[in-house]
Design a protein around this motif. Sequence first.
Motif, short mmCIF file in Angstrom:
data_model
loop_
_atom_site.label_atom_id
_atom_site.label_comp_id
_atom_site.label_asym_id
_atom_site.label_seq_id
_atom_site.Cartn_x
_atom_site.Cartn_y
_atom_site.Cartn_z
N THR A 193 1.24 -1.26 3.86
CA THR A 193 2.56 -1.26 3.11
C THR A 193 3.60 -1.85 3.76
N TRP A 194 3.68 -1.53 4.91
CA TRP A 194 5.03 -1.85 5.82
C TRP A 194 4.72 -3.57 5.87
N LEU A 195 3.66 -4.06 6.29
CA LEU A 195 3.46 -5.50 6.26
C LEU A 195 3.73 -6.32 5.02
N ALA A 196 3.18 -5.58 3.88
CA ALA A 196 3.47 -6.13 2.60
C ALA A 196 4.97 -6.34 2.30
N SER A 197 5.58 -5.30 2.81
CA SER A 197 7.29 -5.26 2.55
C SER A 197 7.97 -6.37 3.24
N GLN A 198 7.11 -6.70 4.46
CA GLN A 198 7.85 -7.76 5.20
C GLN A 198 7.13 -9.12 4.92
N GLY A 199 6.46 -9.27 3.84
CA GLY A 199 5.75 -10.51 3.45
C GLY A 199 4.60 -10.83 4.38
N ILE A 200 3.95 -10.02 5.05
CA ILE A 200 3.00 -10.36 6.00
C ILE A 200 1.70 -9.71 5.35
N ARG A 201 0.87 -10.72 4.85
CA ARG A 201 -0.42 -10.32 3.95
C ARG A 201 -1.46 -10.09 5.09
N VAL A 202 -2.12 -8.97 4.57
CA VAL A 202 -3.42 -8.46 5.06
C VAL A 202 -4.67 -8.90 4.12
N PRO A 203 -5.63 -9.68 4.57
CA PRO A 203 -5.82 -9.95 6.02
C PRO A 203 -5.38 -11.60 6.42
N GLN A 204 -4.81 -12.10 5.25
CA GLN A 204 -4.71 -13.56 5.34
C GLN A 204 -3.78 -13.93 6.90
N HIS A 205 -2.80 -13.03 7.02
CA HIS A 205 -1.83 -13.02 8.32
C HIS A 205 -2.01 -12.17 9.25
N LEU A 206 -2.67 -10.99 8.91
CA LEU A 206 -3.11 -10.03 9.99
C LEU A 206 -4.15 -9.12 9.74
N SER A 207 -5.16 -8.98 10.45
CA SER A 207 -6.49 -7.94 10.12
C SER A 207 -5.94 -6.72 10.37
N LEU A 208 -6.84 -5.55 9.72
CA LEU A 208 -6.46 -4.33 9.76
C LEU A 208 -7.76 -3.54 9.81
N VAL A 209 -8.02 -2.65 10.91
CA VAL A 209 -9.09 -1.88 10.81
C VAL A 209 -8.70 -0.39 10.88
N THR A 210 -9.49 0.68 10.62
CA THR A 210 -9.23 1.94 10.83
C THR A 210 -10.46 2.61 11.33
N LEU A 211 -10.18 3.39 12.24
CA LEU A 211 -11.32 4.11 13.05
C LEU A 211 -11.71 5.48 12.27
N ALA A 212 -10.66 5.88 11.49
CA ALA A 212 -10.96 7.15 10.87
C ALA A 212 -10.74 6.99 9.34
N TRP A 213 -11.40 7.70 8.43
CA TRP A 213 -11.30 7.53 7.16
C TRP A 213 -10.80 8.96 6.39
N GLU A 214 -10.31 8.84 5.21
CA GLU A 214 -9.84 9.65 4.18
C GLU A 214 -9.89 8.88 3.07
N PRO A 215 -10.32 9.84 1.80
CA PRO A 215 -10.59 9.44 0.57
C PRO A 215 -9.46 8.47 -0.19
N PHE A 216 -8.25 8.76 0.51
CA PHE A 216 -7.27 8.12 -0.24
C PHE A 216 -7.04 6.56 0.15
N LEU A 217 -7.88 6.15 1.05
CA LEU A 217 -7.97 4.75 1.78
C LEU A 217 -8.71 4.05 0.41
N ASP A 218 -9.57 4.39 -0.33
CA ASP A 218 -10.33 3.87 -1.16
C ASP A 218 -9.48 3.39 -2.37
N HIS A 219 -8.48 3.71 -2.39
CA HIS A 219 -7.48 3.34 -3.42
C HIS A 219 -6.30 2.19 -3.19
N LEU A 220 -6.64 1.63 -1.93
CA LEU A 220 -5.59 0.86 -1.73
C LEU A 220 -6.18 -0.49 -1.76
#
Length: 354
Positions: free
Chosen positions: A275-302
């Motif tokens: 969300t912070w990257l989006a607020s700066q006009g930086i798109r995921v994954p077009q401009h920056l890739s993102l991966v998480t090592l740990a998961w929680e159910p709320f991530l499915d809604h992003l």
Amino acid sequence: MPSRGSLVVECVRVMKLRIEGGEWGKLLPGERRLAEALQVGRDTIRLALLQLEREGVLQEADAGARRRIIGVRPAAVKAKALRIGMLAHRRLEQLPQPVLLEVDDIRRALADKGGSLEVFSPSWYEQRSPAKRLAVLLEEEPCSAWILLRSSAAVQQWFMERRVPCLIRGYPHPGVELPHLDVDWQATARHAAGQLWRMGHRRVVVLSPSEPLKGVEAAVRGVMELGEPGFHATVQVENGTSAGIGKVLTRALQMKEAPSAIIATRPRQAATALTWLASQGIRVPQHLSLVTLAWEPFLDHLVPEITGYRADTDAVAKLVVRRLERLAAGDPNPGGNVWITPELVPGASVARVK
């Protein structure tokens, strides 16, 4: 502990098991203590008590007095059912969602075997010298074996020295030789870094919380030891706030050689980064890739869905219960692989470097 289904019916069933096991002697604990022990509301406890009175298991209590157990014949008392205690650093409702799912699965697995799980989150659990209070707690709450969740070196050392049957649900501290079970964060992080490298990423930022967590330390080692040509990782320590994550990301993006990917060691970091990257006009994954090592159910809604690693909580719960059964039976070394290998779930937050 009560599992899914009617809470009142489940409470009646679990309380009968504990009564038959002789856990409470002749007097039942008070309503507040029962509600805490079974992790249900006091209204549910009152309905369960009324049902036990109707069945002749409990004597009707006078106001302010504890109920007397009257419906268990000595010949009916069986060997004590498996009663597991879990020591946690937070109250049950404050634990991360994957931990709650795992706890629920452990409850069900134990209930199927006539056992129960009780969660304790004493305020002194993370104090430097918890020995005296641990001794009192274990005397007041006798359990077949214990699960140590997010435990300090002092807690682990105390259980090891007294040879109390226990399973560390996490990493053991240096010098501690106790059965343990946790995600292999080092191997998971190394795999994530390798995946990024194969997709052309050479500069990566690893987000790390400021609190000292053994799993995070292992994850950082896993990224740093990748050793592929041209791969470089920078660790950015954030203070646990959204503003803190924004600050370290700003710093990382202003580096001479800016990163092309972010590895989040905690789920909240991944959500805030997206969300912070989006607020700066930086798109995921077009401009920056993102991966998480740990998961929680709320991530499915992003959106986009974040690429990450998930462990099967039901499978983990079965591993935990099998080890606890052996520990409770007197085996100090329940054996088996101590590492859990999570599954990579490809999302839409990682792209190849063009």
